[in-house]
Design a protein around this motif. Structure first.
Motif, short mmCIF file in Angstrom:
data_model
loop_
_atom_site.label_atom_id
_atom_site.label_comp_id
_atom_site.label_asym_id
_atom_site.label_seq_id
_atom_site.Cartn_x
_atom_site.Cartn_y
_atom_site.Cartn_z
N TYR A 194 41.39 41.85 39.89
CA TYR A 194 41.95 40.62 39.30
C TYR A 194 43.42 40.55 39.67
CZ TYR A 194 42.38 36.78 35.98
OH TYR A 194 42.59 35.54 35.42
N ASN A 225 47.50 39.79 40.04
CA ASN A 225 48.65 39.74 39.14
C ASN A 225 49.12 38.30 38.94
OD1 ASN A 225 48.74 42.57 39.02
ND2 ASN A 225 50.08 42.69 40.82
N THR A 231 48.61 35.90 36.84
CA THR A 231 47.77 34.78 36.43
C THR A 231 46.89 35.19 35.26
OG1 THR A 231 46.13 33.13 37.14
CG2 THR A 231 45.89 35.35 38.03
N THR A 232 46.56 34.22 34.43
CA THR A 232 45.55 34.40 33.39
C THR A 232 44.47 33.32 33.53
OG1 THR A 232 46.83 33.04 31.82
CG2 THR A 232 47.18 35.43 31.77
N ASP A 233 44.48 32.61 34.66
CA ASP A 233 43.54 31.51 34.87
C ASP A 233 43.12 31.48 36.34
OD1 ASP A 233 41.97 29.34 34.19
OD2 ASP A 233 43.58 27.86 34.39
N ARG A 288 44.92 30.82 41.72
CA ARG A 288 45.62 31.05 40.46
C ARG A 288 45.98 29.67 39.90
NH1 ARG A 288 49.16 36.45 42.16
NH2 ARG A 288 50.07 35.09 43.73
N ASP A 342 46.78 28.40 37.00
CA ASP A 342 47.97 28.21 36.18
C ASP A 342 49.22 28.10 37.05
OD1 ASP A 342 47.53 30.86 36.86
OD2 ASP A 342 47.88 31.65 34.84
N LYS A 381 36.74 36.13 35.18
CA LYS A 381 37.48 37.23 34.56
C LYS A 381 37.00 38.56 35.10
CE LYS A 381 34.32 37.45 30.60
NZ LYS A 381 33.31 36.63 31.28
N SER A 382 37.73 39.60 34.80
CA SER A 382 37.35 40.94 35.24
C SER A 382 35.96 41.28 34.73
CB SER A 382 38.36 41.97 34.71
OG SER A 382 39.63 41.78 35.30
#
Length: 228
Positions: A69, A71, A73-75, A113, A115, A208-209
């Motif tokens: 996954y 780095n 980013t969360t989306d 990514r 976001d 997601k992971s």
């Protein structure tokens, strides 16, 4: 010839039915090439013209496999795409001649990514950090072009943990492969080894992971990978 340090190895993709490897020169990408995806991203498919961006060759993950996954980013979003590989090129290639430059096709994913892309859009900045990061272009082996290998009715799909997220046909593309090559060759002098990711259907979404992603284009090698 001596270098200040060892040059990077040639980035390659395997070829179905052959021990030969396809050396990748550049990765071109087409944005918003399916009407429904254009709408879901806030565009108008009636007025769009081909939009191009690029990924570095280091983004390729040949034949998939475990992908960390990324780095920053969360989306992280999936975008399944038909990949076109070129055996020759040039400038101002006509749509009628475009097919003669194609070596073959593969199944690929443009990891995004989202976001960071939104931030770039809001600030009118380039998309490089959202699209061109390491491991952002997993790609299957290349199937060499043959007559009627792909048609407008050929299906394209992506599943996450066996749940179908994206499903369409290649005929849903706004711009055909031939017209993509035509427009791209008016902007760049295309060369053997260039590959083109031709855009994604509607249904893009977050992954997601731990997720298992499986991609399929009818007539081509499948692509599977897991986010770690």
């Amino acid at each position: 010839m001596r270098y200040t340090f060892d040059p990077a190895p040639v980035v390659t993709l395997p070829v179905v039915g052959s021990e030969l490897l396809f050396p990748v020169r550049r990765i071109f990408c087409v944005g918003r090439n399916y009407a429904e995806h254009t709408k879901e991203m806030g565009g108008d498919p009636e007025v769009e013209t081909p939009m191009f961006f690029m990924k570095p060759t280091e983004a390729l993950v040949p034949k998939g496999g475990p992908i960390p996954y990324p780095n920053a980013t969360t989306d992280l979003h999936h975008e399944v795409e038909l990949v076109v590989t070129l055996k020759s090129g040039g400038s101002n290639i006509s749509p009628e001649q475009a097919g003669t430059h194609i070596f073959g096709y593969a199944t690929g994913v443009d990891l995004t990514r989202r976001d960071l892309q939104k931030i770039c859009k809001d600030k009118r900045h380039p998309w490089d950090v959202a699209k061109g990061f390491d491991n952002s272009a997993p790609c299957s082996a290349i199937t060499p072009q043959t007559k009627n290998l792909l048609t407008g009715s050929s299906s394209i799909s992506l599943s996450v943990d066996k749940e179908v997220r994206q499903q369409a046909t290649l005929g849903d593309m706004i711009w055909s492969v031939e017209h993509i090559i035509y427009h791209l060759s008016r902007l760049f002098d295309l060369r053997a080894g260039d590959i083109i990711m031709t855009g994604t259907p509607a249904g893009v979404g977050a992954i997601k992971s731990g997720d298992e992603i499986t991609c399929s284009i009818e007539g081509l090698s499948d692509l599977s990978f897991q986010l770690t």
